[in-house]
Design an enzyme around this catalytic site. Structure first.
Site, mmCIF file in Angstrom:
data_model
loop_
_atom_site.group_PDB
_atom_site.id
_atom_site.type_symbol
_atom_site.label_atom_id
_atom_site.label_comp_id
_atom_site.label_asym_id
_atom_site.label_seq_id
_atom_site.Cartn_x
_atom_site.Cartn_y
_atom_site.Cartn_z
ATOM 1 N N TRP A 170 21.859 37.777 75.318
ATOM 2 C CA TRP A 170 23.297 37.991 75.106
ATOM 3 C C TRP A 170 23.907 37.047 74.078
ATOM 4 O O TRP A 170 25.013 37.295 73.611
ATOM 5 C CB TRP A 170 24.053 37.823 76.431
ATOM 6 N N ASN A 171 23.221 35.951 73.723
ATOM 7 C CA ASN A 171 23.898 34.952 72.894
ATOM 8 C C ASN A 171 24.055 35.373 71.431
ATOM 9 O O ASN A 171 24.970 34.928 70.753
ATOM 10 C CB ASN A 171 23.229 33.583 73.011
ATOM 11 N N LYS A 194 15.918 47.155 75.440
ATOM 12 C CA LYS A 194 16.748 46.839 76.595
ATOM 13 C C LYS A 194 17.632 45.651 76.211
ATOM 14 O O LYS A 194 17.175 44.517 76.175
ATOM 15 C CB LYS A 194 15.871 46.496 77.795
ATOM 16 N N PRO A 195 18.927 45.875 75.913
ATOM 17 C CA PRO A 195 19.812 44.753 75.578
ATOM 18 C C PRO A 195 20.237 44.008 76.837
ATOM 19 O O PRO A 195 20.114 44.522 77.959
ATOM 20 C CB PRO A 195 21.012 45.440 74.916
ATOM 21 N N ALA A 196 20.748 42.797 76.649
ATOM 22 C CA ALA A 196 21.208 42.003 77.786
ATOM 23 C C ALA A 196 22.310 42.734 78.543
ATOM 24 O O ALA A 196 23.140 43.435 77.957
ATOM 25 C CB ALA A 196 21.718 40.654 77.294
ATOM 26 N N GLY A 248 14.337 34.940 75.419
ATOM 27 C CA GLY A 248 15.002 34.537 76.655
ATOM 28 C C GLY A 248 14.370 33.289 77.232
ATOM 29 O O GLY A 248 13.800 32.472 76.502
ATOM 30 N N SER A 249 14.425 33.159 78.525
ATOM 31 C CA SER A 249 13.958 31.946 79.184
ATOM 32 C C SER A 249 12.439 31.889 79.237
ATOM 33 O O SER A 249 11.749 32.913 79.237
ATOM 34 C CB SER A 249 14.515 31.866 80.606
ATOM 35 N N GLU A 270 10.084 34.480 72.193
ATOM 36 C CA GLU A 270 10.915 33.383 71.683
ATOM 37 C C GLU A 270 11.679 32.855 72.881
ATOM 38 O O GLU A 270 12.603 33.486 73.386
ATOM 39 C CB GLU A 270 11.846 33.892 70.582
ATOM 40 N N CYS A 304 19.267 28.663 71.460
ATOM 41 C CA CYS A 304 17.990 28.064 71.842
ATOM 42 C C CYS A 304 17.555 26.970 70.875
ATOM 43 O O CYS A 304 16.660 26.180 71.198
ATOM 44 C CB CYS A 304 16.912 29.136 71.933
ATOM 45 N N GLU A 478 9.459 35.593 64.322
ATOM 46 C CA GLU A 478 10.410 36.572 63.812
ATOM 47 C C GLU A 478 10.929 36.053 62.480
ATOM 48 O O GLU A 478 11.227 34.869 62.342
ATOM 49 C CB GLU A 478 11.572 36.777 64.788
#
Length: 496
Positions: A170-171, A194-196, A248-249, A270, A304, A478
């Site tokens: 989402w960021n 699949k978006p946040a 993500g995490s 990532e 991040c 990326e």
């Protein structure tokens, strides 16, 4: 559902200005705008006041399988196009994104919370990413090798990996999508995205522009869902999906990598970061302070690669602190659409609670709060820009991603000391060095265990370079030609 969509568009017409058709409350599968098969929805909220912006489909396994079906069917024809033909379509998409950058930025600010100026930069960069991928997709060159026996020749070529599953955070709800979808489509792959859960509207707006650009049905599919784990399970269990890309995490990345192992899927991950920001005595202090502000407080610290631990040499510690503190106090907090706002809300109240807990723990263990340190008077998920010193190296705030507008500053005396402290983390994504000593710059940048090192610069991400980390910060890259190659497989042919 169609009538409801019109009502939603009308309710946010003021947000989008002249082009409300970019607001979508339906998912996009196989070139059609569709509801969830179970008719479930979830609400998308404005993080400033928790107002409902739209209700979107809460999709499940059957919907993901339908998206994979569409992507698999489209793969044959999309991959068969020449790189030039794919590039022409992607360049149209890039042009439309650039034309609608202001609309996308407004939507992003309302949906994600970042200041409008940052959102505008992200939307413009997203258009550039797609354009760069279109151009670079024309250059997926192979190799001719003289054979190992007389009369033989070897040809090594690259082919698209296949259907790709992408899961985005989402960021950066526009930029992260284009960084995955752009190279995948340029390489000849098709995508199920699949978006946040917090920011699906930006993804659907990009899909609307992709449709307008002429990207064929099934090539790009958007699955919205409040159940990320279920969607990830389907994407990693279907053998037709040959590549998974996730941002993500680290915890979720580990799980997805383990699941992807079942079908030996290619993965790009990532993940988390714990970036050191090191300032040596020879540094241009004004430049270093400006760099620390840009790195730490961009997107309210929700990146991040932002500076998570700021190390200042004792010789320049006092002047740096004074300059840095003054700059922090100048940062305006508020809704991102207001003039001159530098820091918007955190994504939700849970995020603010996490930051609050980290700060309280550090303070209880002897850290000194120089400014901020608590929820902002605006309430909700707003948090004050904060500066803390005297933090222990083993405190949670030093070991975890803060993901908030909190700068933690440390002093150091020797080069060897700061390199050892900077490397004392499981993460290895981004790092920053400020020095005017060229020999020191080469020496320290080579010693830091990070996938990326910025020298006297605060902003790392660019279309031209490979973005990614080592250790538990991920695998794969990326950006640059390396990011495009992530979506290809090598093929070796021997001719006799």
């Amino acid at each position: 559902m169609a009538g409801k969509n019109t009502a939603i568009r009308d309710s946010v017409r003021g947000i989008m200005g002249p082009d409300p058709h970019l607001i979508k409350n339906l998912a996009y599968i196989g070139g059609r705008w569709v509801a969830a098969q179970g008719e479930k929805t979830f609400s998308v909220l404005n993080p400033v006041d928790l107002a409902v912006l739209a209700d979107v489909p809460d999709m499940g396994k059957a919907d993901v399988h339908a998206a994979i079906d569409a992507a698999a069917q489209a793969f044959a024809s999309w991959s068969a196009l020449s790189p030039v033909e794919r590039a022409d379509i992607l360049e149209k998409w890039s042009s439309l994104i650039a034309q609608k950058a202001q609309d996308l930025a407004l939507l992003m600010t309302y949906e994600q919370g970042k200041p409008l100026s940052e959102a505008q930069g992200e939307a413009t960069a997203a258009a550039a990413t797609i354009r760069w991928c279109a151009e670079e997709g024309r250059r997926l060159y192979g190799e001719f090798i003289e054979g190992h026996r007389p009369g033989t020749n070897i040809v090594v070529s690259r082919r698209p990996a296949g259907v790709c599953g992408a899961i985005t955070p989402w960021n950066f709800p526009v930029g992260m999508i284009t960084r995955k979808v752009g190279p995948a489509l340029a390489a000849g792959c098709t995508v199920v995205l699949k978006p946040a859960e917090a920011t699906p509207l930006c993804a659907l707006a990009l899909a609307a522009l992709a449709e307008e650009a002429g990207i064929p049905p099934g090539v790009l599919n958007i699955v919205t869902s409040a159940n990320a784990a279920e969607i990830g399970e389907v994407l990693t269990s279907d053998p037709r999906v040959r590549k998974i890309s996730f941002t993500g995490s680290t915890a979720v990345g580990r799980k997805l990598m383990a699941q992807a192992a079942r079908n030996i899927q290619k993965v790009s991950l990532e993940l988390g970061g714990n970036a050191p920001f090191i300032v040596f005595p020879s540094a241009d202090l004004e430049k270093a302070v400006s760099g620390a502000i840009a790195s730490k407080f961009r997107n309210a610290g929700q990146t991040c690669i932002c500076a998570n631990r700021i190390y200042i040499h004792t010789d320049v510690y006092a002047p740096f602190i004074e300059m840095f503190l003054n700059k922090i106090k100048e940062l305006k907090v508020g809704p991102g659409w207001e003039p001159d706002v530098a820091i918007g809300p955190l994504i939700d109240k849970e995020a603010a609670q996490k930051v609050e807990k980290l700060v309280a723990d550090a303070s209880a263990k002897g850290a000194k709060i120089l400014c901020g340190g608590k929820r902002h008077a605006l309430g909700g998920s707003f948090f004050e820009p904060t500066l803390i010193e005297n933090v222990q190296d083993d405190a949670p705030i030093a070991r975890e991603e803060i993901f908030g507008p909190v700068a933690v500053i440390y002093s150091f005396e020797t080069e060897d000391e700061v390199v050892a402290r900077a490397n004392a983390t499981e993460y290895g994504l981004a790092s920053y060095i400020y020095t005017q000593d060229l020999a020191q710059a080469w020496r320290v940048s080579g010693s830091l265990d990070y996938g990326m090192v910025a020298l006297n610069e605060p902003l790392l991400a660019t279309d031209l370079a490979p973005f990614g980390g080592i250790k538990t910060s991920g695998i794969g890259r990326e950006g640059g030609r390396y990011g495009l190659l992530e979506y290809t497989d090598l093929k070796y042919r021997l001719f006799g």
